[in-house]
Write a protein that holds these residues in place. Sequence first.
Motif, mmCIF file in Angstrom:
data_model
loop_
_atom_site.group_PDB
_atom_site.id
_atom_site.type_symbol
_atom_site.label_atom_id
_atom_site.label_comp_id
_atom_site.label_asym_id
_atom_site.label_seq_id
_atom_site.Cartn_x
_atom_site.Cartn_y
_atom_site.Cartn_z
ATOM 1 N N LEU A 43 -8.071 -0.880 -22.257
ATOM 2 C CA LEU A 43 -9.330 -1.210 -21.592
ATOM 3 C C LEU A 43 -9.833 -2.597 -21.978
ATOM 4 O O LEU A 43 -10.434 -3.302 -21.152
ATOM 5 N N SER A 44 -9.586 -3.010 -23.209
ATOM 6 C CA SER A 44 -9.960 -4.369 -23.617
ATOM 7 C C SER A 44 -9.148 -5.400 -22.850
ATOM 8 O O SER A 44 -9.677 -6.423 -22.392
ATOM 9 N N ALA A 45 -7.844 -5.138 -22.692
ATOM 10 C CA ALA A 45 -6.997 -6.040 -21.916
ATOM 11 C C ALA A 45 -7.425 -6.058 -20.453
ATOM 12 O O ALA A 45 -7.406 -7.113 -19.799
ATOM 13 N N THR A 46 -7.826 -4.910 -19.924
ATOM 14 C CA THR A 46 -8.294 -4.839 -18.542
ATOM 15 C C THR A 46 -9.544 -5.695 -18.345
ATOM 16 O O THR A 46 -9.672 -6.423 -17.343
ATOM 17 N N ALA A 47 -10.474 -5.615 -19.273
ATOM 18 C CA ALA A 47 -11.684 -6.438 -19.187
ATOM 19 C C ALA A 47 -11.339 -7.923 -19.226
ATOM 20 O O ALA A 47 -11.941 -8.739 -18.508
ATOM 21 N N MET A 48 -10.371 -8.294 -20.058
ATOM 22 C CA MET A 48 -9.935 -9.686 -20.148
ATOM 23 C C MET A 48 -9.381 -10.170 -18.809
ATOM 24 O O MET A 48 -9.716 -11.269 -18.328
ATOM 25 N N VAL A 49 -8.564 -9.349 -18.171
ATOM 26 C CA VAL A 49 -7.949 -9.726 -16.900
ATOM 27 C C VAL A 49 -8.995 -9.797 -15.790
ATOM 28 O O VAL A 49 -8.976 -10.712 -14.955
ATOM 29 N N LEU A 50 -9.929 -8.855 -15.760
ATOM 30 C CA LEU A 50 -10.974 -8.887 -14.739
ATOM 31 C C LEU A 50 -11.870 -10.112 -14.883
ATOM 32 O O LEU A 50 -12.332 -10.678 -13.885
ATOM 33 N N ALA A 51 -12.113 -10.539 -16.121
ATOM 34 C CA ALA A 51 -12.895 -11.750 -16.335
ATOM 35 C C ALA A 51 -12.168 -12.968 -15.776
ATOM 36 O O ALA A 51 -12.786 -13.843 -15.149
ATOM 37 N N LEU A 52 -10.858 -13.034 -15.978
ATOM 38 C CA LEU A 52 -10.071 -14.135 -15.422
ATOM 39 C C LEU A 52 -10.072 -14.096 -13.900
ATOM 40 O O LEU A 52 -10.161 -15.138 -13.243
ATOM 41 N N ALA A 53 -9.971 -12.892 -13.336
ATOM 42 C CA ALA A 53 -9.992 -12.756 -11.877
ATOM 43 C C ALA A 53 -11.328 -13.218 -11.312
ATOM 44 O O ALA A 53 -11.380 -13.913 -10.283
ATOM 45 N N ALA A 54 -12.416 -12.854 -11.970
ATOM 46 C CA ALA A 54 -13.740 -13.281 -11.520
ATOM 47 C C ALA A 54 -13.880 -14.798 -11.602
ATOM 48 O O ALA A 54 -14.461 -15.434 -10.701
ATOM 49 N N ALA A 55 -13.345 -15.389 -12.662
ATOM 50 C CA ALA A 55 -13.408 -16.846 -12.810
ATOM 51 C C ALA A 55 -12.601 -17.544 -11.720
ATOM 52 O O ALA A 55 -13.049 -18.552 -11.143
ATOM 53 N N ALA A 56 -11.424 -17.016 -11.410
ATOM 54 C CA ALA A 56 -10.598 -17.619 -10.358
ATOM 55 C C ALA A 56 -11.275 -17.491 -9.000
ATOM 56 O O ALA A 56 -11.263 -18.429 -8.192
ATOM 57 N N ALA A 57 -11.873 -16.328 -8.716
ATOM 58 C CA ALA A 57 -12.574 -16.144 -7.450
ATOM 59 C C ALA A 57 -13.783 -17.075 -7.347
ATOM 60 O O ALA A 57 -14.037 -17.669 -6.286
ATOM 61 N N ALA A 58 -14.526 -17.226 -8.446
ATOM 62 C CA ALA A 58 -15.668 -18.136 -8.446
ATOM 63 C C ALA A 58 -15.217 -19.569 -8.205
ATOM 64 O O ALA A 58 -15.868 -20.326 -7.465
ATOM 65 N N GLY A 59 -14.089 -19.953 -8.816
ATOM 66 C CA GLY A 59 -13.548 -21.283 -8.583
ATOM 67 C C GLY A 59 -13.164 -21.499 -7.132
ATOM 68 O O GLY A 59 -13.382 -22.587 -6.567
ATOM 69 N N ALA A 60 -12.609 -20.472 -6.494
ATOM 70 C CA ALA A 60 -12.246 -20.581 -5.080
ATOM 71 C C ALA A 60 -13.481 -20.801 -4.218
ATOM 72 O O ALA A 60 -13.478 -21.643 -3.304
ATOM 73 N N PHE A 61 -14.545 -20.074 -4.478
ATOM 74 C CA PHE A 61 -15.776 -20.242 -3.704
ATOM 75 C C PHE A 61 -16.387 -21.628 -3.927
ATOM 76 O O PHE A 61 -16.899 -22.249 -2.983
ATOM 77 N N CYS A 62 -16.345 -22.115 -5.152
ATOM 78 C CA CYS A 62 -16.911 -23.449 -5.439
ATOM 79 C C CYS A 62 -16.146 -24.541 -4.714
ATOM 80 O O CYS A 62 -16.750 -25.456 -4.123
ATOM 81 N N ILE A 63 -14.822 -24.470 -4.741
ATOM 82 C CA ILE A 63 -14.018 -25.483 -4.048
ATOM 83 C C ILE A 63 -14.232 -25.410 -2.550
ATOM 84 O O ILE A 63 -14.342 -26.432 -1.857
ATOM 85 N N LEU A 64 -14.295 -24.189 -2.009
ATOM 86 C CA LEU A 64 -14.510 -24.034 -0.569
ATOM 87 C C LEU A 64 -15.860 -24.591 -0.150
ATOM 88 O O LEU A 64 -15.974 -25.264 0.890
ATOM 89 N N ARG A 65 -16.877 -24.353 -0.933
ATOM 90 C CA ARG A 65 -18.206 -24.880 -0.610
ATOM 91 C C ARG A 65 -18.193 -26.396 -0.618
ATOM 92 O O ARG A 65 -18.816 -27.041 0.233
ATOM 93 N N HIS A 66 -17.495 -26.978 -1.567
ATOM 94 C CA HIS A 66 -17.415 -28.446 -1.646
ATOM 95 C C HIS A 66 -16.656 -28.991 -0.445
ATOM 96 O O HIS A 66 -17.038 -30.033 0.122
ATOM 97 N N GLN A 67 -15.577 -28.337 -0.030
ATOM 98 C CA GLN A 67 -14.778 -28.825 1.102
ATOM 99 C C GLN A 67 -15.515 -28.668 2.423
ATOM 100 O O GLN A 67 -15.286 -29.452 3.361
ATOM 101 N N ALA A 68 -16.370 -27.642 2.526
ATOM 102 C CA ALA A 68 -17.051 -27.368 3.791
ATOM 103 C C ALA A 68 -18.266 -28.248 4.042
ATOM 104 O O ALA A 68 -18.888 -28.153 5.097
ATOM 105 N N ARG A 69 -18.639 -29.087 3.074
ATOM 106 C CA ARG A 69 -19.803 -29.939 3.264
ATOM 107 C C ARG A 69 -19.542 -31.006 4.318
ATOM 108 O O ARG A 69 -18.457 -31.521 4.451
#
Length: 259
Positions: free
Chosen positions: A233-259
């Motif tokens: 479960l600790s490893a699962t939390a670690m992986v989900l945190a990385l997934a959330a960070a990658a998804a947040a990065g995707a949204f940030c880049i998309l917002r910058h490109q769509a301006r």
Amino acid sequence: MTALSAAPPAPHRSLSRLHRAALLVWAAFVLLVAGWLLWLHLSEVPAERTCQSFFAYSPMGGHPRTCDYSAFTDANNLFNVLGEVLSYSCVAVAAWAGGALVGRELESGTAKLAWTQSVSPARWLAGKLTAAAVPLAAGGGLAALVFGWVWSSDRKWLVSNWTYDRVFIPRGPLLPALLLLGLAVGALAGIALRRALPALGTAAAATLLTRLYLREAWKPLRGPLHGFWAVHLSATAMVLALAAAAAAGAFCILRHQAR
């Protein structure tokens, strides 16, 4: 007004139409995994148990005898192969997400067309990620449930230690978490590169390297934490945190490109 403009298709409906083949392949893969595991549990393991019990001792001298199996009939070997496939399935998900789910639509201009139909870039990406994450998480969860049940039921005959990745990953929620990580990394690569083939290769390579790094990252957890579930479960939390960070990065880049 005599007519109303047709509403743009919902993102999840668009995903179902464009990537129906991928969804069908994923469903077939999950069913194959579950069927394979049940076959091992109901057929191969009982056959080995019966054979080894029957030939436990030779009637002539009391010397133990063993049952011979090939690489394609040994239950433990087949179980290990399946565990390895599941533990690296996130790489295939990342390649699909980077190349087909996001990269190809940005390269062809399909995404921009959707954005002109009252679908914002953020909503477009959120719809794609959500519509893909649901079957990935559900299928991964089902595979992990069956895998863990078979291993727990037949662990005497399936000699792999739970600390091995081929058992540690697919035995619980860490498997669907890694699939979601592959999806998020693929989306990030597709948005950053905006081309299908480069995004496919980059997403697959990045997910593979992350998967190999995580194998070393969760090993120290076995010191302060005791037992499979505490570490898992600790490893699962670690992986989900990385997934959330990658998804947040995707949204940030998309917002910058769509301006």
